[in-house]
Design an enzyme around this catalytic site. Structure first.
Site, PDB file in Angstrom:
ATOM      1  CD  GLU A  86      -2.976  -1.217   2.174  1.00  9.06           C
ATOM      2  OE1 GLU A  86      -4.052  -1.756   1.899  1.00  9.06           O
ATOM      3  OE2 GLU A  86      -2.727  -0.731   3.287  1.00  9.06           O
ATOM      4  CB  CYS A 107       6.689  -5.097   8.866  1.00 11.01           C
ATOM      5  SG  CYS A 107       8.016  -4.298   9.803  1.00 11.01           S
ATOM      6  N   GLY A 160       6.500  -1.949   6.234  1.00 11.19           N
ATOM      7  CA  GLY A 160       7.888  -2.418   6.235  1.00 11.19           C
ATOM      8  C   GLY A 160       8.835  -1.588   7.063  1.00 11.19           C
ATOM      9  CB  CYS A 337       0.624   6.048  11.452  1.00 14.15           C
ATOM     10  SG  CYS A 337       1.504   7.434  10.847  1.00 14.15           S
TER      11      CYS A 337
HETATM   12  N1  SAH Z   1       9.020   0.527  10.277  1.00 14.50           N
HETATM   13  C1  SAH Z   1       9.098   1.957  10.375  1.00 14.50           C
HETATM   14  C2  SAH Z   1       7.925   2.650   9.699  1.00 14.50           C
HETATM   15  C3  SAH Z   1       6.622   2.363  10.389  1.00 14.50           C
HETATM   16  S1  SAH Z   1       5.213   3.380  10.066  1.00 14.50           S
HETATM   17  C4  SAH Z   1       9.195   2.369  11.827  1.00 14.50           C
HETATM   18  O1  SAH Z   1       9.056   1.524  12.698  1.00 14.50           O
HETATM   19  O2  SAH Z   1       9.432   3.545  12.086  1.00 14.50           O
HETATM   20  C5  SAH Z   1       5.574   4.958  10.693  1.00 14.50           C
HETATM   21  C6  SAH Z   1       5.220   5.248  12.140  1.00 14.50           C
HETATM   22  O3  SAH Z   1       3.879   4.893  12.467  1.00 14.50           O
HETATM   23  C7  SAH Z   1       6.109   4.506  13.112  1.00 14.50           C
HETATM   24  O4  SAH Z   1       6.551   5.376  14.112  1.00 14.50           O
HETATM   25  C8  SAH Z   1       5.175   3.478  13.672  1.00 14.50           C
HETATM   26  O5  SAH Z   1       5.588   3.004  14.924  1.00 14.50           O
HETATM   27  C9  SAH Z   1       3.882   4.271  13.728  1.00 14.50           C
HETATM   28  N2  SAH Z   1       2.685   3.433  13.904  1.00 14.50           N
HETATM   29  C10 SAH Z   1       2.547   2.122  13.694  1.00 14.50           C
HETATM   30  N3  SAH Z   1       1.306   1.706  14.001  1.00 14.50           N
HETATM   31  C11 SAH Z   1       0.642   2.803  14.416  1.00 14.50           C
HETATM   32  C12 SAH Z   1      -0.703   3.032  14.850  1.00 14.50           C
HETATM   33  N4  SAH Z   1      -1.583   2.056  14.903  1.00 14.50           N
HETATM   34  N5  SAH Z   1      -1.046   4.298  15.187  1.00 14.50           N
HETATM   35  C13 SAH Z   1      -0.160   5.308  15.096  1.00 14.50           C
HETATM   36  N6  SAH Z   1       1.106   5.146  14.677  1.00 14.50           N
HETATM   37  C14 SAH Z   1       1.507   3.918  14.353  1.00 14.50           C
END
Ligand code: SAH
Length: 359
Positions: A86, A107, A160, A337
């Site tokens: 996505e 991931c 990822g 996110c």
């Molecule tokens: N693998 C990378 C990118 C993840 S997505 C990382 O860990 O940074 C980007 C951000 O969204 C990350 O900080 C992740 O922890 C956050 N995230 C993941 N799930 C979420 C959720 N349900 N609500 C809000 N943020 C979230």
């Protein structure tokens, strides 16, 4: 084998001069071109061969959804092997678009609050599949002249862990920097904190000095281990040590560091957590904090209450931290996110609700 244009090109034209490959890449990013036939600077025989053998696009649109406000669009893209990733297009404060790209199918990090983590890792994307997400959205915007045309920012915050696919992310970013108007400060890689790769960035002369965001989510080891299972006992002191060296080497207004912090009710949002975060950040120095309201992905967690977030913010402000709070976009299409999990072939209720326009 996934689509890897360089490998295909080298197989087709083993004796081609290096500048030809550069022209091929430049053609891919030329907004006036829609196929190899348009690349008139390439010899005709080469164009004909490319048309037959070198995919112009390595990803294929499966489903696009748009939010009710038309400020967020999410696409499911099919990649080689039939899997889907996505990618999200979001309106930013500049009136341009920020795109959120995926670096892997699924991931391996399994963060408890993230939907993608629940899929496990299927595979890493090839550089072509990452860079083509930008090309997909530029084409989409060209086909929708009623929308603002410009993509000004890219964030690696889709599916990822980008640093677990280091080489392909590096190739992608370097390709964008040379072939689009994206600048170093407009690209952000978000990482759970893969320390060996963060170390590599300190000495890798090919690593582009774009912005980095580390998903800290808690400055208390015990709690972090519960929500980010890849964390371990010595993670926080090691991250602190790395961050100091990173800022010493690259820190300036352009290359600052951000810690992301998802607000989980009763888990990491108490005043004690705020004080621990402030202490951790103040030991390092010039680090920004980005508070992310938790977007619902399951039953285990809830977003912190508004008063808890306010109190948390106040403590951080008293301790002089630079804090921003992330706007949540595209919740109605599960594009926020942590909500990216592929549903292209199995529409969920969100997909079929009436306010969504599906192409
Ligand atoms: N693998 C990378 C990118 C993840 S997505 C990382 O860990 O940074 C980007 C951000 O969204 C990350 O900080 C992740 O922890 C956050 N995230 C993941 N799930 C979420 C959720 N349900 N609500 C809000 N943020 C979230």
């Amino acid at each position: 084998m996934y689509v890897n244009r360089k490998r295909i090109f080298d197989g087709l034209f083993p004796d081609a001069k290096a500048f030809r490959w550069k022209q091929v890449i430049a053609a891919l990013f030329n907004p006036a071109f829609s196929g190899w036939k348009d690349a008139s600077n390439l010899p005709e025989e080469m164009r004909t061969e490319l048309e037959r053998r070198l995919p112009w696009m390595s990803v294929k649109m499966a489903l696009i959804q748009e939010s009710a406000q038309r400020d967020t669009f999410k696409v499911a893209l099919e990649v080689e092997g039939g899997q889907h990733i996505e990618s999200v297009l979001m309106m930013n404060a500049r009136g341009a678009w920020t795109i959120c790209v995926s670096s892997q199918v699924g991931c391996a990090m399994r963060c408890g609050f993230c939907a993608t983590g629940k899929m496990g890792l299927i595979r890493s994307l090839d550089a072509d599949e990452i860079m083509d997400q930008y090309r997909f959205w530029t084409t989409f915007l060209r086909e929708h002249p009623d929308l603002p045309p410009r993509i000004s920012n890219v964030v690696f915050m889709g599916m990822g862990e980008p640093l677990a696919n280091y080489e392909n992310v590096r190739t992608t970013v370097n390709t964008w920097l040379s072939n689009t108007d994206l600048g170093h400060t407009r690209i952000t890689v978000s990482t759970v904190g893969v320390l060996p790769r963060l170390e590599q960035i300190l000495t890798d002369t090919d690593w582009p000095h774009i912005r980095l965001a580390v998903s800290l989510h808690c400055a208390i080891e015990e709690t972090r281990k519960k929500i980010v299972p890849t964390s371990y006992d010595e993670f926080l002191p090691k991250l602190e040590d790395w961050a100091k060296r990173y800022l010493q080497k690259f820190g300036n207004r352009r290359h600052h560091l951000t810690f992301e912090y998802v607000m989980l009710k009763g888990v990491n949002d108490t005043p004690a957590h705020a004080r621990a975060l402030a202490k951790f950040v103040n030991h390092i120095g010039n680090v920004r904090v980005n508070l992310i309201p938790y977007n619902l992905t399951g039953v285990e967690f809830e977003c912190s209450t508004e008063p808890a977030i306010q109190e948390f913010l106040e403590i951080l402000h008293t301790k002089h931290l630079i804090v921003t709070t992330r706007r949540t976009m595209g919740e109605d299409i599960a594009a926020a996110c942590g909500q990216l999990i592929v549903v292209a072939n199995k529409p969920t209720t969100e997909n079929t609700s009436s306010f969504l326009k599906t192409y």
